[in-house]
Design an enzyme around this catalytic site. Structure first.
Site, PDB file in Angstrom:
ATOM      1  N   ALA A   1     -10.499 -10.590   4.037  1.00  0.00           N
ATOM      2  CA  ALA A   1     -10.061 -11.436   5.145  1.00  0.00           C
ATOM      3  C   ALA A   1      -8.646 -11.955   4.900  1.00  0.00           C
ATOM      4  CB  ALA A   1     -11.029 -12.603   5.347  1.00  0.00           C
TER       5      ALA A   1
ATOM      6  N   CYS B   1       0.827  -1.216   0.000  1.00  0.00           N
ATOM      7  CA  CYS B   1       0.000   0.000   0.000  1.00  0.00           C
ATOM      8  C   CYS B   1       0.858   1.261   0.000  1.00  0.00           C
ATOM      9  CB  CYS B   1      -0.946   0.005   1.191  1.00  0.00           C
ATOM     10  SG  CYS B   1      -0.139  -0.022   2.804  1.00  0.00           S
ATOM     11  N   ASN B   2       2.147   1.121   0.354  1.00  0.00           N
ATOM     12  CA  ASN B   2       3.042   2.283   0.416  1.00  0.00           C
ATOM     13  C   ASN B   2       3.932   2.458  -0.806  1.00  0.00           C
ATOM     14  OD1 ASN B   2       2.276   3.273   2.908  1.00  0.00           O
ATOM     15  ND2 ASN B   2       3.801   2.118   4.036  1.00  0.00           N
TER      16      ASN B   2
END
Length: 328
Positions: free
Chosen positions: A200, A60-61
């Site tokens: 999940a 995500c970074n």
């Protein structure tokens, strides 16, 4: 790929090209996040262009390509062309956000990344596992050799030492914990609220653990398969309401908080979904926290009244405040 078993390591052939939360917003980073179905062809194109070893990393970074090549200039040009191919954008539109490092600077960079020193949340625990998973996929694809194998194993060893020999993991933070902190900051008493967690996977499991600690009124867990959702609920001994992804729209009408972290090539929640559920909710506010890259939620949902959306970059302010607090 070629020449994988060289007896002498030549770190001078190392290259990393990428972009991160420090150089590009999530709107740009998500364009370079390849779905798993395209990873094999991506590696094949690198091989055809003369890249000897490669590891593609996407979190995500950041999105980064670590590689070795005799002709570094040609390898970088190949990556630029592939970036244009996959994003459908001319490189002039994104190269200002892209950094390139060579040789020992690549080594230093990887050690910093895997040890979470370059993360949005310094000291977070997830990055090492994410890099290990990227490296594992590269090994399975046959794109690593002597240099990449030694480099990444050394990075994993260094990350372990950083965590055990320093205080970086003292009172650890994570994107998952900060997402829940954001939800807590929105409501005076979060225990009276209900939440929908979409995804999940590893990140979803962490978020669920943090949500359970807050004793919410109800938690709904949506996932592609019920098996994995049931497993993580068993692991933390919590009885969440488990639904499939195609029933998310029904759950949206009933919850106060939505946190998404599922891997998907398209938006899981669209503007049309939100308009429909807001009518059912009678205009009652809903707070959406999207920590997925690519993003799960259409950013135009905020055009609907009483809909509040936060993405992974919006959590940076909380991360920075927490870091200042840890340094005091």
């Amino acid at each position: 790929m070629n020449n994988k078993n060289k007896s002498a390591l030549n770190f001078g052939n190392l290259i990393v090209l990428g972009l991160s939360h420090k150089t590009a917003p999530v709107e740009t980073r998500e364009l370079f996040s390849l779905p798993g179905s395209q990873l094999s062809s991506f590696y094949e194109r690198l091989c055809e262009a003369g890249v000897e070893e490669a590891v593609y990393v996407s979190t995500c970074n950041r999105v980064e390509i670590f590689m070795t090549a005799e002709d570094s200039e040609s390898a970088v040009e190949t990556i630029k062309r592939l970036m244009e191919f996959y994003t459908k954008l001319p490189h002039e539109q994104f190269m200002s956000s892209v950094y390139t490092r060579y040789g020992t600077d690549v080594v230093k960079h990887l050690l910093s990344v895997v040890s979470s020193l370059d993360s949005m949340v310094i000291g977070e625990n997830e990055i090492t596992g994410q890099i290990k998973e990227s490296y594992k996929k590269a090994v399975e694809s046959g794109t690593t050799g002597t240099i990449m194998n030694r480099l990444f194993h050394r990075a994993f060893t260094t990350a372990k030492r950083v965590r055990t020999e320093t205080d970086i993991s003292k009172n650890p933070l994570s994107i998952a914990s900060i997402a829940v902190e954001q939800a807590k900051s929105i409501f005076h008493d979060i225990s009276t609220k209900s939440a929908l967690l979409i995804g999940a996977g590893e990140m979803g499991e962490l978020i669920l653990k943090y949500l359970v600690k807050e004793n919410l009124h109800k938690i709904v867990l949506a996932n592609r398969t019920s098996e994995n959702a049931e497993r993580i609920c068993r692991d933390i001994d919590y009885n969440a309401d488990i639904i499939s992804l195609n029933k998310v729209d029904q759950a949206l009408a009933e919850v106060d908080i939505v946190i998404t972290s599922v891997t998907a090539p398209h938006h899981v929640i669209t503007s049309a979904d939100i308009k429909n559920i807001m009518f059912e909710r009678g205009g009652k506010p809903v707070f959406l926290i999207d920590i997925a890259v690519p993003r799960n939620i259409d950013p135009s949902v905020t055009e609907t009244e009483n809909v509040y959306l936060y993405n992974v970059d919006n959590l940076k302010d909380i991360a920075d405040n927490n870091m200042r607090g840890r340094m005091q």
